[in-house]
Design a protein around this motif. Structure first.
Motif, PDB file in Angstrom:
ATOM      1  N   GLU A  91     -83.522  20.617 -59.298  1.00  0.00           N
ATOM      2  CA  GLU A  91     -84.845  21.228 -59.601  1.00  0.00           C
ATOM      3  C   GLU A  91     -84.242  22.841 -60.097  1.00  0.00           C
ATOM      4  O   GLU A  91     -84.759  23.416 -60.948  1.00  0.00           O
ATOM      5  CB  GLU A  91     -85.541  21.385 -58.288  1.00  0.00           C
ATOM      6  CG  GLU A  91     -86.298  19.841 -57.980  1.00  0.00           C
ATOM      7  CD  GLU A  91     -87.196  20.267 -56.766  1.00  0.00           C
ATOM      8  OE1 GLU A  91     -88.462  20.218 -56.989  1.00  0.00           O
ATOM      9  OE2 GLU A  91     -86.687  19.954 -55.709  1.00  0.00           O
ATOM     10  N   SER A 114     -85.728  21.488 -63.507  1.00  0.00           N
ATOM     11  CA  SER A 114     -86.975  21.190 -63.311  1.00  0.00           C
ATOM     12  C   SER A 114     -87.501  22.717 -63.380  1.00  0.00           C
ATOM     13  O   SER A 114     -88.492  23.206 -64.081  1.00  0.00           O
ATOM     14  CB  SER A 114     -87.587  20.831 -62.130  1.00  0.00           C
ATOM     15  OG  SER A 114     -87.229  19.283 -62.057  1.00  0.00           O
ATOM     16  N   GLN A 135     -91.807  19.452 -72.119  1.00  0.00           N
ATOM     17  CA  GLN A 135     -92.373  18.275 -70.978  1.00  0.00           C
ATOM     18  C   GLN A 135     -92.471  17.171 -71.626  1.00  0.00           C
ATOM     19  O   GLN A 135     -93.522  16.080 -71.756  1.00  0.00           O
ATOM     20  CB  GLN A 135     -93.808  18.877 -70.380  1.00  0.00           C
ATOM     21  CG  GLN A 135     -94.016  20.222 -70.028  1.00  0.00           C
ATOM     22  CD  GLN A 135     -92.492  20.558 -68.796  1.00  0.00           C
ATOM     23  OE1 GLN A 135     -92.568  19.665 -67.803  1.00  0.00           O
ATOM     24  NE2 GLN A 135     -91.717  21.530 -68.927  1.00  0.00           N
ATOM     25  N   PRO A 193     -89.845  13.560 -72.426  1.00  0.00           N
ATOM     26  CA  PRO A 193     -88.610  12.662 -71.682  1.00  0.00           C
ATOM     27  C   PRO A 193     -87.595  13.390 -72.088  1.00  0.00           C
ATOM     28  O   PRO A 193     -87.215  13.834 -73.142  1.00  0.00           O
ATOM     29  CB  PRO A 193     -88.867  11.296 -72.397  1.00  0.00           C
ATOM     30  CG  PRO A 193     -90.187  11.308 -72.896  1.00  0.00           C
ATOM     31  CD  PRO A 193     -90.819  12.424 -73.249  1.00  0.00           C
ATOM     32  N   PRO A 218     -83.227   6.172 -60.238  1.00  0.00           N
ATOM     33  CA  PRO A 218     -84.662   6.568 -60.614  1.00  0.00           C
ATOM     34  C   PRO A 218     -85.474   7.314 -59.820  1.00  0.00           C
ATOM     35  O   PRO A 218     -86.672   7.718 -60.125  1.00  0.00           O
ATOM     36  CB  PRO A 218     -85.340   5.065 -60.701  1.00  0.00           C
ATOM     37  CG  PRO A 218     -84.153   4.172 -60.857  1.00  0.00           C
ATOM     38  CD  PRO A 218     -83.095   4.622 -60.147  1.00  0.00           C
ATOM     39  N   ARG A 275     -86.863  10.450 -61.204  1.00  0.00           N
ATOM     40  CA  ARG A 275     -88.048  10.576 -61.836  1.00  0.00           C
ATOM     41  C   ARG A 275     -89.085  10.688 -60.949  1.00  0.00           C
ATOM     42  O   ARG A 275     -90.428  11.085 -61.624  1.00  0.00           O
ATOM     43  CB  ARG A 275     -88.134   9.289 -62.654  1.00  0.00           C
ATOM     44  CG  ARG A 275     -86.918   8.981 -63.509  1.00  0.00           C
ATOM     45  CD  ARG A 275     -87.399   7.882 -64.604  1.00  0.00           C
ATOM     46  NE  ARG A 275     -88.099   8.381 -65.624  1.00  0.00           N
ATOM     47  CZ  ARG A 275     -88.756   7.631 -66.552  1.00  0.00           C
ATOM     48  NH1 ARG A 275     -88.383   6.214 -66.529  1.00  0.00           N
ATOM     49  NH2 ARG A 275     -89.357   8.041 -67.520  1.00  0.00           N
ATOM     50  N   MET A 276     -89.053  10.493 -59.684  1.00  0.00           N
ATOM     51  CA  MET A 276     -90.189  10.585 -58.811  1.00  0.00           C
ATOM     52  C   MET A 276     -90.415  12.370 -58.736  1.00  0.00           C
ATOM     53  O   MET A 276     -91.375  12.824 -58.217  1.00  0.00           O
ATOM     54  CB  MET A 276     -90.135  10.151 -57.689  1.00  0.00           C
ATOM     55  CG  MET A 276     -90.196   8.517 -57.644  1.00  0.00           C
ATOM     56  SD  MET A 276     -89.574   7.812 -56.034  1.00  0.00           S
ATOM     57  CE  MET A 276     -89.489   6.135 -56.639  1.00  0.00           C
ATOM     58  N   ASP A 315     -89.202  14.655 -61.026  1.00  0.00           N
ATOM     59  CA  ASP A 315     -89.275  15.202 -62.248  1.00  0.00           C
ATOM     60  C   ASP A 315     -89.490  13.936 -63.424  1.00  0.00           C
ATOM     61  O   ASP A 315     -88.408  13.190 -63.476  1.00  0.00           O
ATOM     62  CB  ASP A 315     -88.417  16.246 -62.657  1.00  0.00           C
ATOM     63  CG  ASP A 315     -88.778  16.744 -64.028  1.00  0.00           C
ATOM     64  OD1 ASP A 315     -89.518  16.243 -64.908  1.00  0.00           O
ATOM     65  OD2 ASP A 315     -88.470  18.137 -63.940  1.00  0.00           O
ATOM     66  N   HIS A 316     -90.487  13.863 -63.683  1.00  0.00           N
ATOM     67  CA  HIS A 316     -90.897  12.540 -64.519  1.00  0.00           C
ATOM     68  C   HIS A 316     -90.121  12.404 -65.893  1.00  0.00           C
ATOM     69  O   HIS A 316     -90.067  11.318 -66.404  1.00  0.00           O
ATOM     70  CB  HIS A 316     -92.203  12.401 -64.760  1.00  0.00           C
ATOM     71  CG  HIS A 316     -92.988  13.442 -65.725  1.00  0.00           C
ATOM     72  ND1 HIS A 316     -93.142  14.855 -65.346  1.00  0.00           N
ATOM     73  CD2 HIS A 316     -93.176  13.426 -67.240  1.00  0.00           C
ATOM     74  CE1 HIS A 316     -93.502  15.335 -66.559  1.00  0.00           C
ATOM     75  NE2 HIS A 316     -93.517  14.502 -67.590  1.00  0.00           N
ATOM     76  N   ARG A 317     -89.815  13.474 -66.183  1.00  0.00           N
ATOM     77  CA  ARG A 317     -88.762  13.632 -67.568  1.00  0.00           C
ATOM     78  C   ARG A 317     -87.636  13.106 -67.610  1.00  0.00           C
ATOM     79  O   ARG A 317     -87.169  12.636 -68.683  1.00  0.00           O
ATOM     80  CB  ARG A 317     -88.853  15.150 -68.090  1.00  0.00           C
ATOM     81  CG  ARG A 317     -90.161  15.982 -68.112  1.00  0.00           C
ATOM     82  CD  ARG A 317     -89.763  17.348 -68.494  1.00  0.00           C
ATOM     83  NE  ARG A 317     -89.291  17.957 -67.270  1.00  0.00           N
ATOM     84  CZ  ARG A 317     -88.933  19.267 -67.536  1.00  0.00           C
ATOM     85  NH1 ARG A 317     -89.144  19.874 -68.471  1.00  0.00           N
ATOM     86  NH2 ARG A 317     -88.602  20.013 -66.246  1.00  0.00           N
ATOM     87  N   TRP A 318     -87.073  12.792 -66.601  1.00  0.00           N
ATOM     88  CA  TRP A 318     -85.579  12.539 -66.129  1.00  0.00           C
ATOM     89  C   TRP A 318     -85.268  11.028 -66.256  1.00  0.00           C
ATOM     90  O   TRP A 318     -85.884  10.205 -65.843  1.00  0.00           O
ATOM     91  CB  TRP A 318     -84.980  12.912 -64.757  1.00  0.00           C
ATOM     92  CG  TRP A 318     -83.437  12.872 -64.715  1.00  0.00           C
ATOM     93  CD1 TRP A 318     -82.757  12.060 -64.178  1.00  0.00           C
ATOM     94  CD2 TRP A 318     -82.493  13.699 -65.133  1.00  0.00           C
ATOM     95  NE1 TRP A 318     -81.440  12.177 -64.236  1.00  0.00           N
ATOM     96  CE2 TRP A 318     -81.284  13.075 -64.721  1.00  0.00           C
ATOM     97  CE3 TRP A 318     -82.502  15.057 -65.758  1.00  0.00           C
ATOM     98  CZ2 TRP A 318     -79.923  13.775 -64.963  1.00  0.00           C
ATOM     99  CZ3 TRP A 318     -81.270  15.560 -65.973  1.00  0.00           C
ATOM    100  CH2 TRP A 318     -80.072  15.137 -65.765  1.00  0.00           C
ATOM    101  N   LEU A 319     -84.496  10.700 -67.359  1.00  0.00           N
ATOM    102  CA  LEU A 319     -83.725   9.551 -67.651  1.00  0.00           C
ATOM    103  C   LEU A 319     -82.316   9.675 -67.847  1.00  0.00           C
ATOM    104  O   LEU A 319     -81.936  10.201 -68.834  1.00  0.00           O
ATOM    105  CB  LEU A 319     -84.534   8.624 -68.635  1.00  0.00           C
ATOM    106  CG  LEU A 319     -84.073   7.367 -68.682  1.00  0.00           C
ATOM    107  CD1 LEU A 319     -85.662   6.389 -69.253  1.00  0.00           C
ATOM    108  CD2 LEU A 319     -82.913   6.872 -69.467  1.00  0.00           C
TER     109      LEU A 319
END
Length: 330
Positions: A97, A101, A110, A112, A132, A135-136, A138-142
């Motif tokens: 973060e 983040s 904001q 992907p 994964p 992603r909980m 920060d939803h952007r992260w892959l």
């Protein structure tokens, strides 16, 4: 309540880890469809950034957000070295973060974020960045080792380049690398990766083929060419008529043009610490070089592409455009 929260987080972590392992067994190159809502594809590229806002990381992020408002990107690509100096210690490492983040907060960012691993990421807990559960947070992260984004106009092939580099195995110095998932069969891992990439490129029907890795193929910067990639990866890119190879690793922005194919090399590794002052401006094919901080935007249609480098103040450093129609006329 605290115990229940801990249990829920633990179960989520177990589930996420299981999903990650299951996906990894299915295929080396997972394909992810990312549809665009217009006749053009737009994205930003930044690399070598994760320093908790220091070394002008926050200033680069600010300009990415400002330019992002104009460009309206579909997604952002990170070319690796996401967390300095030694990756993440785990999925609960506050550096995630503090370096991601809390830094890339602009509304336009904001979207992907598709990330590859760099050599500094391999010095930490690699599985943490791949997990994964991030992603909980920060939803952007892959982030995956190697994967494909099918964005209709272009297919983008992300390649895990760090395991190719011999010195990390033979002369690691004082550094420790997390080779879980790579050893004890590094040769098999690389062979399968190259085979899967070659097949995926051959089967691609996309107008544009882009390959993203952390390490340089061609560079006028401190690291220069990565000889292992020149030997193992480059022939596959040329044989399959890849248009762009985009990387980080050298902390700068540059464009080198191939002299024997249409392949173009773009480095976008200026996300934070830069200005090393070690470069070769006589590098064969060098079109543009800036030994400083910055990032890149890419806009593509089915026939045309434009790439722009920006500096830490948001000023345009360099523009390059090309056309598929021009290729056919040669």
């Amino acid at each position: 309540m605290a115990a229940a929260g801990f249990f829920n987080r633990f179960m989520a972590l177990r589930t996420a880890t299981f999903v990650l392992c299951f996906v990894s067994m299915l295929a080396e190159l997972q394909r992810i469809d990312h549809s665009v809502n217009s006749d053009s594809l737009r994205f930003l590229v930044v690399g070598d950034w994760g320093r908790k806002g220091e070394y002008n990381q926050s200033k680069v992020a600010l300009q990415m957000g400002r330019i992002g408002e104009e460009v309206e990107p579909d997604f952002i690509i990170s070319t690796g070295d996401n967390f300095y100096e030694n990756g993440l210690t785990g999925v609960d490492d506050p550096a995630f973060e503090e370096s991601f983040s809390n830094i890339y907060t602009a509304k336009s960012l904001q979207k992907p974020w598709f990330n590859v691993l760099g050599n500094h990421d391999y010095r930490g807990d690699v599985e943490a960045q791949l997990n994964p559960i991030l992603r909980m947070i920060d939803h952007r992260w892959l982030c995956m080792r190697s994967f494909i984004i099918n964005a209709e106009i272009a297919e983008i092939f992300f390649v895990d380049t760090t395991p190719f580099v011999d010195k990390y195995f033979t002369h690691p110095g004082s550094h420790t690398y997390d080779w879980s998932g790579i050893l004890p069969s590094r040769e098999k891992y690389l062979s399968n990766l190259l085979k899967d990439l070659d097949l995926a490129l051959k089967e691609s029907k996309s107008k544009w083929k882009i390959v993203v890795g952390h390490h340089t193929l061609r560079s006028a910067g401190h690291h220069g060419d990565t000889k292992e990639l020149v030997k193992e990866l480059l022939p596959i890119l040329k044989a399959n008529e890849v248009d762009l190879y985009i990387n980080g690793h050298d902390h700068l922005v540059q464009h080198i043009s191939s002299l024997d194919s249409e392949l173009q090399y773009f480095t976008s590794g200026g996300g934070s610490k830069a200005w090393r002052g070690d470069y070769d401006l006589n590098k064969e094919g060098l079109k543009f070089f800036y030994d400083g901080q910055g990032f890149m935007t890419v806009e593509m249609t089915t026939t045309d592409a434009e790439l722009i480098f920006y500096d830490v103040f948001g000023n345009v450093l360099y523009k390059w455009s090309t056309s598929k129609q021009a290729y056919k006329a040669i």
